[in-house]
Design a protein around this motif. Structure first.
Motif, PDB file in Angstrom:
ATOM      1  N   ARG A 130       8.292  -0.508  -6.467  1.00  0.00           N
ATOM      2  CA  ARG A 130       8.868  -0.421  -5.119  1.00  0.00           C
ATOM      3  C   ARG A 130       7.860  -0.003  -4.039  1.00  0.00           C
ATOM      4  O   ARG A 130       7.801  -0.646  -2.983  1.00  0.00           O
ATOM      5  CB  ARG A 130      10.067   0.546  -5.148  1.00  0.00           C
ATOM      6  CG  ARG A 130      10.872   0.533  -3.869  1.00  0.00           C
ATOM      7  CD  ARG A 130      12.095   1.437  -3.971  1.00  0.00           C
ATOM      8  NE  ARG A 130      12.915   1.363  -2.777  1.00  0.00           N
ATOM      9  CZ  ARG A 130      13.873   0.476  -2.581  1.00  0.00           C
ATOM     10  NH1 ARG A 130      14.134  -0.418  -3.520  1.00  0.00           N
ATOM     11  NH2 ARG A 130      14.574   0.464  -1.468  1.00  0.00           N
ATOM     12  N   PRO A 131       7.065   1.061  -4.228  1.00  0.00           N
ATOM     13  CA  PRO A 131       6.117   1.426  -3.152  1.00  0.00           C
ATOM     14  C   PRO A 131       5.121   0.319  -2.838  1.00  0.00           C
ATOM     15  O   PRO A 131       4.802   0.074  -1.669  1.00  0.00           O
ATOM     16  CB  PRO A 131       5.413   2.673  -3.714  1.00  0.00           C
ATOM     17  CG  PRO A 131       6.358   3.227  -4.722  1.00  0.00           C
ATOM     18  CD  PRO A 131       7.025   2.046  -5.343  1.00  0.00           C
ATOM     19  N   ALA A 184       6.802  -2.467  -0.786  1.00  0.00           N
ATOM     20  CA  ALA A 184       6.962  -2.113   0.624  1.00  0.00           C
ATOM     21  C   ALA A 184       5.642  -2.274   1.378  1.00  0.00           C
ATOM     22  O   ALA A 184       5.611  -2.797   2.502  1.00  0.00           O
ATOM     23  CB  ALA A 184       7.481  -0.687   0.750  1.00  0.00           C
ATOM     24  N   ALA A 185       4.542  -1.829   0.769  1.00  0.00           N
ATOM     25  CA  ALA A 185       3.235  -1.933   1.422  1.00  0.00           C
ATOM     26  C   ALA A 185       2.818  -3.386   1.591  1.00  0.00           C
ATOM     27  O   ALA A 185       2.307  -3.782   2.649  1.00  0.00           O
ATOM     28  CB  ALA A 185       2.191  -1.164   0.614  1.00  0.00           C
TER      29      ALA A 185
END
Length: 324
Positions: free
Chosen positions: A168-169, A172-173
């Motif tokens: 997930r992180p 997003a990036a």
């Protein structure tokens, strides 16, 4: 440079219809997403646009000119695959410089072109440039793949589930990188995904597929708020049935849950924390409402659920849809 699909059809062996006459207009200066569940035909459509597969009928046009007869290498289109598809024996700089090298660039000019493409996607550490794909993280590999596509000076970039394998992180990036890169280069991006959150976050223009057919097209916010049919509404996000004699639905975030006031009486039967909000299941007579709330509520609590009539979605006119 606008990409147009005109009645594109594709049937596989055994009579399986993968695409049932897809017609759409994907703006040239926009981020377009093609969204659908597994088996909806979205990857087949992307392969036809890229020239990796031929349609049985219909046309693909770029700036009004059909490109169906052109082989993949003669189309101003580059594809970023789900796994990046980098050359394992080449370092990041050589991977990005592959297309410019085929065009005759050499030496400092080639290195400058590859470096500029890497910097454009946020890779500014020269130490990364000499690493081979196995020594890069998943997010770094996808950025290198995007930089390689940009280095070929395409007019259209196709992205086939480029975020699916990332956590997930990183997703997003990389979403931010994709949007920023498209805006800076002013290219036509066409991004295939099964994830509605991803499509709604990225797209300026959204095409929704189901069972090989285009069932919705337009601005994502509009399609989410006022989908043209129940199938598109369900694909784009959660729906909650509304009590009553006529089948109606509503987005969970449009429901208000309170311990008193006006509304429908109900009992909380489940509660789940979803980051900064709670998902509450409220049994109200014959239906169970799915609501999102900033505050928790204990299971068994008596509550009232209310909503604005203007937020209701009414698909009762659709044949065969009365299941709620």
């Amino acid at each position: 440079m606008t990409l147009e699909l005109d009645g594109v059809r594709r049937t596989f062996a055994g009579g399986v219809a993968a695409l049932r006459g897809i017609s759409a207009r994907l703006p040239g200066d926009a981020y377009s997403c093609i969204m659908g569940a597994s088996g909806s035909g979205k990857t087949t459509l992307l392969r036809i646009i890229a020239g990796l597969e031929r349609a049985d009928a219909g046309r693909v046009l770029l700036a009004g000119t059909p490109i169906d007869a052109r082989p993949p290498e003669q189309r101003p289109i580059h594809t970023v695959a789900q796994d990046g598809a980098l050359f394992p024996h080449l370092d990041a700089l050589a991977n990005v410089g592959f297309a410019p090298r085929l065009r005759g660039l050499r030496g400092r000019e080639l290195e400058a072109r590859a470096t500029a493409s890497l910097e454009a996607v946020g890779l500014v550490d020269p130490a990364l440039y000499r690493r081979r794909p196995h020594a890069l993280s998943g997010g770094e590999r996808q950025r290198v793949a995007l930089a390689r596509a940009l280095a070929g000076d395409p007019e259209v970039i196709l992205l086939d589930e480029p975020l699916a394998a990332l956590d997930r992180p990183l997703r997003a990036a990389l979403r931010r990188t994709l949007r920023d890169t498209r805006r800076a280069r002013r290219l036509c991006f066409v991004h295939v995904t099964h994830d509605p959150e991803e499509a709604l976050a990225l797209a300026d223009h959204l095409l929704v597929l189901a069972d090989g057919a285009a069932i919705a097209e337009g601005p994502p916010a509009q399609l989410y708020a006022r989908p043209p049919n129940l199938a598109a509404a369900r694909l784009l996000g959660d729906l909650s049935p509304i009590p009553g004699s006529k089948p109606r639905w509503i987005r969970p975030e449009r429901l208000r849950v309170a311990v008193d006031g006006s509304g429908v009486d109900g009992e909380v039967v489940d509660a789940s924390l979803l980051g900064g909000r709670w998902e509450l299941l409220v049994r109200a007579g014959p239906v169970t409402l799915t609501a999102q709330s900033a505050a928790a509520a204990p299971i068994g609590a008596r509550v009232r659920v209310s909503w604005d009539p203007g937020d209701e979605l009414d698909f009762s006119g659709e044949l065969g849809e009365a299941d709620g």
